[in-house]
Scaffold this motif. Structure first.
Motif, mmCIF file in Angstrom:
data_model
loop_
_atom_site.group_PDB
_atom_site.id
_atom_site.type_symbol
_atom_site.label_atom_id
_atom_site.label_comp_id
_atom_site.label_asym_id
_atom_site.label_seq_id
_atom_site.Cartn_x
_atom_site.Cartn_y
_atom_site.Cartn_z
ATOM 1 N N ALA A 139 1.050 4.269 -2.808
ATOM 2 C CA ALA A 139 0.773 5.667 -2.481
ATOM 3 C C ALA A 139 1.872 6.566 -3.027
ATOM 4 O O ALA A 139 1.602 7.615 -3.627
ATOM 5 C CB ALA A 139 0.653 5.824 -0.967
ATOM 6 N N THR A 194 0.809 -1.203 0.000
ATOM 7 C CA THR A 194 0.000 0.000 0.000
ATOM 8 C C THR A 194 0.851 1.265 0.000
ATOM 9 O O THR A 194 0.544 2.232 -0.698
ATOM 10 C CB THR A 194 -0.885 -0.004 1.255
ATOM 11 O OG1 THR A 194 -1.317 -1.341 1.483
ATOM 12 C CG2 THR A 194 -2.079 0.867 1.089
ATOM 13 N N LYS A 202 -7.330 11.144 -3.166
ATOM 14 C CA LYS A 202 -8.328 11.866 -2.378
ATOM 15 C C LYS A 202 -7.726 13.139 -1.789
ATOM 16 O O LYS A 202 -8.333 14.215 -1.848
ATOM 17 C CB LYS A 202 -8.843 10.952 -1.274
ATOM 18 C CG LYS A 202 -10.014 11.515 -0.516
ATOM 19 C CD LYS A 202 -10.429 10.569 0.584
ATOM 20 C CE LYS A 202 -11.600 11.139 1.353
ATOM 21 N NZ LYS A 202 -11.918 10.319 2.519
ATOM 22 N N ASP A 203 -6.510 13.012 -1.231
ATOM 23 C CA ASP A 203 -5.850 14.176 -0.645
ATOM 24 C C ASP A 203 -5.611 15.267 -1.681
ATOM 25 O O ASP A 203 -5.702 16.457 -1.387
ATOM 26 C CB ASP A 203 -4.483 13.785 -0.058
ATOM 27 C CG ASP A 203 -4.636 13.073 1.275
ATOM 28 O OD1 ASP A 203 -5.763 13.072 1.802
ATOM 29 O OD2 ASP A 203 -3.646 12.527 1.770
ATOM 30 N N LEU A 222 0.258 -2.728 6.396
ATOM 31 C CA LEU A 222 0.486 -1.442 5.736
ATOM 32 C C LEU A 222 1.963 -1.155 5.497
ATOM 33 O O LEU A 222 2.336 -0.572 4.485
ATOM 34 C CB LEU A 222 -0.113 -0.330 6.607
ATOM 35 C CG LEU A 222 -0.056 1.077 6.045
ATOM 36 C CD1 LEU A 222 -1.165 1.258 5.026
ATOM 37 C CD2 LEU A 222 -0.199 2.115 7.145
ATOM 38 N N GLY A 229 -3.885 2.552 -1.203
ATOM 39 C CA GLY A 229 -2.881 3.577 -0.887
ATOM 40 C C GLY A 229 -2.921 4.703 -1.902
ATOM 41 O O GLY A 229 -2.858 5.879 -1.550
ATOM 42 N N LEU A 240 2.993 6.805 8.563
ATOM 43 C CA LEU A 240 2.379 6.318 7.322
ATOM 44 C C LEU A 240 0.865 6.496 7.363
ATOM 45 O O LEU A 240 0.264 7.053 6.454
ATOM 46 C CB LEU A 240 2.690 4.830 7.127
ATOM 47 C CG LEU A 240 4.099 4.461 6.687
ATOM 48 C CD1 LEU A 240 4.294 2.963 6.806
ATOM 49 C CD2 LEU A 240 4.327 4.908 5.254
ATOM 50 N N SER A 250 -10.471 6.198 5.249
ATOM 51 C CA SER A 250 -9.417 7.209 5.213
ATOM 52 C C SER A 250 -9.708 8.312 6.221
ATOM 53 O O SER A 250 -10.839 8.484 6.662
ATOM 54 C CB SER A 250 -9.275 7.790 3.806
ATOM 55 O OG SER A 250 -10.456 8.443 3.441
ATOM 56 N N ILE A 298 -4.101 8.921 -1.688
ATOM 57 C CA ILE A 298 -3.370 10.087 -2.196
ATOM 58 C C ILE A 298 -4.236 10.871 -3.177
ATOM 59 O O ILE A 298 -4.306 12.105 -3.128
ATOM 60 C CB ILE A 298 -2.063 9.630 -2.894
ATOM 61 C CG1 ILE A 298 -1.131 8.928 -1.906
ATOM 62 C CG2 ILE A 298 -1.361 10.821 -3.554
ATOM 63 C CD1 ILE A 298 -0.615 9.797 -0.780
ATOM 64 N N ALA A 319 1.480 10.156 5.743
ATOM 65 C CA ALA A 319 1.830 9.939 4.336
ATOM 66 C C ALA A 319 0.679 9.360 3.530
ATOM 67 O O ALA A 319 0.452 9.747 2.390
ATOM 68 C CB ALA A 319 3.052 9.027 4.238
ATOM 69 N N LEU A 320 -0.060 8.404 4.112
ATOM 70 C CA LEU A 320 -1.099 7.702 3.349
ATOM 71 C C LEU A 320 -2.514 8.050 3.774
ATOM 72 O O LEU A 320 -3.433 8.006 2.975
ATOM 73 C CB LEU A 320 -0.939 6.179 3.511
ATOM 74 C CG LEU A 320 0.433 5.586 3.252
ATOM 75 C CD1 LEU A 320 0.413 4.099 3.532
ATOM 76 C CD2 LEU A 320 0.794 5.815 1.808
ATOM 77 N N ASN A 321 -2.682 8.313 5.077
ATOM 78 C CA ASN A 321 -4.000 8.616 5.636
ATOM 79 C C ASN A 321 -5.014 7.497 5.476
ATOM 80 O O ASN A 321 -6.222 7.728 5.411
ATOM 81 C CB ASN A 321 -4.551 9.925 5.057
ATOM 82 C CG ASN A 321 -3.627 11.080 5.362
ATOM 83 O OD1 ASN A 321 -2.919 11.056 6.360
ATOM 84 N ND2 ASN A 321 -3.619 12.073 4.496
ATOM 85 N N ILE A 322 -4.514 6.274 5.394
ATOM 86 C CA ILE A 322 -5.393 5.110 5.424
ATOM 87 C C ILE A 322 -4.721 4.051 6.283
ATOM 88 O O ILE A 322 -3.525 4.150 6.583
ATOM 89 C CB ILE A 322 -5.638 4.485 4.031
ATOM 90 C CG1 ILE A 322 -4.321 4.008 3.423
ATOM 91 C CG2 ILE A 322 -6.330 5.450 3.101
ATOM 92 C CD1 ILE A 322 -4.512 3.016 2.306
ATOM 93 N N GLN A 357 -4.412 -0.233 6.215
ATOM 94 C CA GLN A 357 -4.719 -1.501 5.570
ATOM 95 C C GLN A 357 -3.843 -2.541 6.240
ATOM 96 O O GLN A 357 -2.762 -2.209 6.739
ATOM 97 C CB GLN A 357 -4.434 -1.366 4.068
ATOM 98 C CG GLN A 357 -4.369 -2.652 3.284
ATOM 99 C CD GLN A 357 -5.746 -3.280 3.085
ATOM 100 O OE1 GLN A 357 -6.480 -3.469 4.046
ATOM 101 N NE2 GLN A 357 -6.088 -3.601 1.855
ATOM 102 N N LEU A 401 -14.170 4.531 -0.628
ATOM 103 C CA LEU A 401 -12.965 5.124 -0.042
ATOM 104 C C LEU A 401 -12.820 6.610 -0.378
ATOM 105 O O LEU A 401 -12.287 7.386 0.408
ATOM 106 C CB LEU A 401 -11.729 4.351 -0.517
ATOM 107 C CG LEU A 401 -10.435 4.600 0.239
ATOM 108 C CD1 LEU A 401 -10.618 4.390 1.723
ATOM 109 C CD2 LEU A 401 -9.341 3.688 -0.280
#
Lengths: 366, 309
Positions: free
Chosen positions: A243, A239, A272-273, B225, A266, B213, B122, A270, B217-220, B222, A288
């Protein structure tokens, strides 16, 4: 000694990053199978449901149809594994719940040896259908299938239904990912203002590669001046790398993104951001990023699975290779209503391309 | 090819490099402190995963970024404490117990993820903020000096760790315990306490590294990860010769090549993707193989301490 340890650490990390998957937790198919057996014992007098009624045999009416599945990633991966698991769950609900159909599963089985053990356990614990949801499981599946002629097996992405090995109890399934890829490519090229489109792929193989090739063909056919930049991460499940690949694509000018495999969550994070539209494949990914997922090519295994079930109930345990296509409804382009940037022209172009691929006037792969 | 040689691409590579380096820095600096005191912690990856999960969950439920970092630090510190209990008090074989700790962190974070989140969600994590003055330099400002607070903190750790190790009594104790625990013990340095402390701090930093992370960096979050970052971090400690600055250089080199291979693919140089993704790891193996800095190795690394033994 220390150097050795360093090398051990390094090789472990290599192994992990290379596979991108968690070393599969020890399979617990036996436990799941026991549960299923208990469920069966709990409800031995279940009413035959509509779907089960299709099955003519008396056995099917009194005991549940037992299905087991081995998957390379998690059932919530928003991609490959989830597409199949969701389809099984939907059929289960349709058939009348656990009393009509049981599902045992082993997820995150990236390690093929563990998966092979799970496949064998499932076959020997009385499942009617054992699904090995990954091309990599093929060799193991063929070995096990030879020992259990009364059990049906299915695997994909694959086109070999066992004829080559002289087996009669194997179904194969294959998603023509390039078809939806082409449609997504058309949409991406029309959405992109910069003419640069970013693709985040796992490895250059399987339905990921055909999806990306189809996507590129669709985008180039729509805007020959577009550039489709591809990054392969070398992993299905990394992931973090996906990203960073997405960030790199955006920094290199991409204003529309797509990608394949379970790693893409991942990349979607990104997207989305940064407010970049995303085109998905495999499972509907709009949950998501509800405002940014434009459309997803959804793998709908429903009719494939139902056909397998019907054949199994009729006493045929394999021999069919299924293809998911736009024409047969196995592939669907699901537009996300939350994304508002799809103009009528884009929708019309997508529909025209769907029609063209379905009637053969457009070739999704060059 | 010419696209690769532009300033824009170079700045892009540097920007990626800094961002990629962050989780490695947290984990590797924490691991450096532990190893300097004689403790090998191969479980960093598991601690990062727990930090990533816990940090994410707190931000997801409360929206508090600070709360997320603190929770991740706490989760990592607890696992570090556990690691110390196993390897200092119970004197377990460190290589093996580290792998156990990794599997524990991986399994627990995956389980909790399934129980509490169920599917990938997220959050809005730490935003990128330009540093005052430096951030407004044209070109390198946006590339080197526009990152999230988590990134700046990771880089600030390096001089801090170097200072603590080389200039403070406590750092002297850490080094003494790692090089000659018998002598340190004879001089009244509490060997077990020092190792407990470094293991806990190492775990804390690994936890924060994981959170860097999931909430920066990722905001998720999983399952799995971190995907091997913790193990690379351990290798980078060896690479860096057990010195924070050396570790920083190793992390930057690894991140630079990782970033470069992404840009190589984007700019379509024609290098096969399979080869491109191998580059950072090939480089690490090469560097490990040719570097011979035995002088930097703490003599008592991986050896449990028994008084009078």
């Amino acid at each position: 000694m220390r150097r050795t340890l360093a090398l051990i650490a390094l090789s472990l990390s290599l192994l992990l990053t290379a596979c991108g998957g968690a070393p599969a937790a020890p399979a617990a198919p036996t436990a799941a199978a026991t549960e299923a057996a208990t469920a069966a014992a709990d409800a031995p007098t279940a009413e035959p449901t509509a779907a089960a009624a299709e099955a003519p045999t008396a056995a099917a009416a009194t005991e549940p149809f037992k299905v087991a599945i081995v998957m390379p990633s998690g059932i919530t991966d928003l991609a490959w594994s989830q597409s199949m698991y969701d389809a099984l769950k939907a059929i289960q609900t349709e058939m009348g719940g656990e009393s009509a159909m049981t599902i045992s599963y082993s997820e995150n089985m990236f390690n093929v040896t563990d998966a092979a053990a799970a496949i064998r356990d499932y076959a020997s614990s009385g499942n009617k259908l054992v699904i090995a949801h990954g091309t990599q499981y093929g060799t193991s599946l063929f070995e096990v299938a030879a020992d259990f002629p009364e059990t049906a097996f299915a695997w994909g992405t694959a086109t070999d239904a066992g004829e080559s090995a002289g087996l009669k109890n194997i179904f194969a399934y294959n998603a023509k990912a390039e078809e939806g890829g082409y449609i997504n490519g058309v949409i991406a090229a029309m959405l992109s203002k910069s003419g640069t489109i970013g693709v985040i792929g796992p490895v250059e193989a399987g339905d990921a590669k055909t999806y990306i090739d189809g996507f590129t063909a669709g985008a180039m056919a729509t805007n020959p001046a577009a550039s489709v930049n591809k990054i392969y991460t070398g992993s299905f499940g990394d992931t973090a790398k996906a990203a960073e690949a997405a960030s790199t694509e955006i920094a290199a000018g991409a204003d529309v993104l797509t990608g394949s495999a379970q790693q893409v969550v991942g990349a979607i994070g990104i997207a989305k951001d940064k407010g970049i539209p995303w085109l998905g494949t495999q499972s509907d990914q709009s949950s998501l990023a509800p405002e940014l997922v434009v459309a997803t090519q959804v793998y709908d295994w429903d009719s494939t699975l139902k056909d397998m079930f019907a054949k199994i109930n009729a006493g045929t345990y394999g021999g069919t290779a299924y293809n998911l296509t736009l024409a047969n409804g196995g592939l669907k382009i699901a537009f996300n209503p939350g994304y508002t940037g799809v103009s009528p022209e884009i929708k019309a172009a997508a529909e025209a391309a769907i029609k063209g691929i379905s009637d053969g006037t457009i070739k999704a792969l060059p | 090819m010419e696209q690769l040689l532009t300033i824009g691409t170079l700045l892009g590579v540097l920007h990626s490099m800094i961002r990629l380096a962050t989780p490695y820095l947290y984990a590797a600096i924490g691991e450096t402190l532990g190893q300097r005191s004689g403790l090998l912690n191969l479980g960093v990856e598991g601690m990062m995963l727990m930090g990533a999960y816990v940090g994410f969950y707190v931000v997801f439920t409360t929206g508090s970024l600070l709360g997320g970092v603190l929770a991740a630090a706490l989760a990592g510190a607890l696992l570090g404490l556990m690691m110390a209990l196993v390897s200092v008090t119970f004197r377990a074989e460190q290589g093996i117990s580290g792998i156990g700790m990794y599997l524990f962190g991986l399994g627990l974070s995956s389980l909790l993820f399934k129980l509490t989140l169920g599917t990938v969600q997220s959050v809005s994590g730490f935003p990128e903020v330009p540093l005052p003055l430096l951030g407004s330099i044209p070109g390198i400002g946006p590339s080197l000096f526009t990152h999230s607070v988590m990134v700046y903190a990771a880089f600030a750790l390096v001089p801090l760790a170097a200072y603590v190790l080389n200039r403070t009594t406590w750092g002297l104790n850490i080094r003494a315990v790692g090089d000659n625990p018998q002598a340190a013990d004879a001089l009244g340095v509490p060997v077990a306490a020092v190792r407990y402390a470094t293991a806990t701090i190492g775990g804390l930093l690994a936890g924060v590294g994981g959170a860097s992370l999931s909430i920066s960096a990722l905001n998720i979050f999983q399952e799995n990860l971190t995907g091997g970052i913790g193990f690379i971090a351990v290798a980078l400690v060896y690479f860096g010769g057990w010195r924070p600055v050396g570790v920083l250089l190793g992390v930057l080199l690894f991140s630079f090549v990782s970033a470069l291979q992404l840009w190589l693919q984007v700019t379509g140089v024609g290098l096969p993707s399979d080869l491109a993704v191998m580059l950072p790891y090939l480089l690490t193996i090469l560097a490990l193989a040719v570097s011979n800095r035995r002088a930097g190795q703490p003599s008592a690394l991986t050896k449990p301490f028994t008084r009078g033994a």
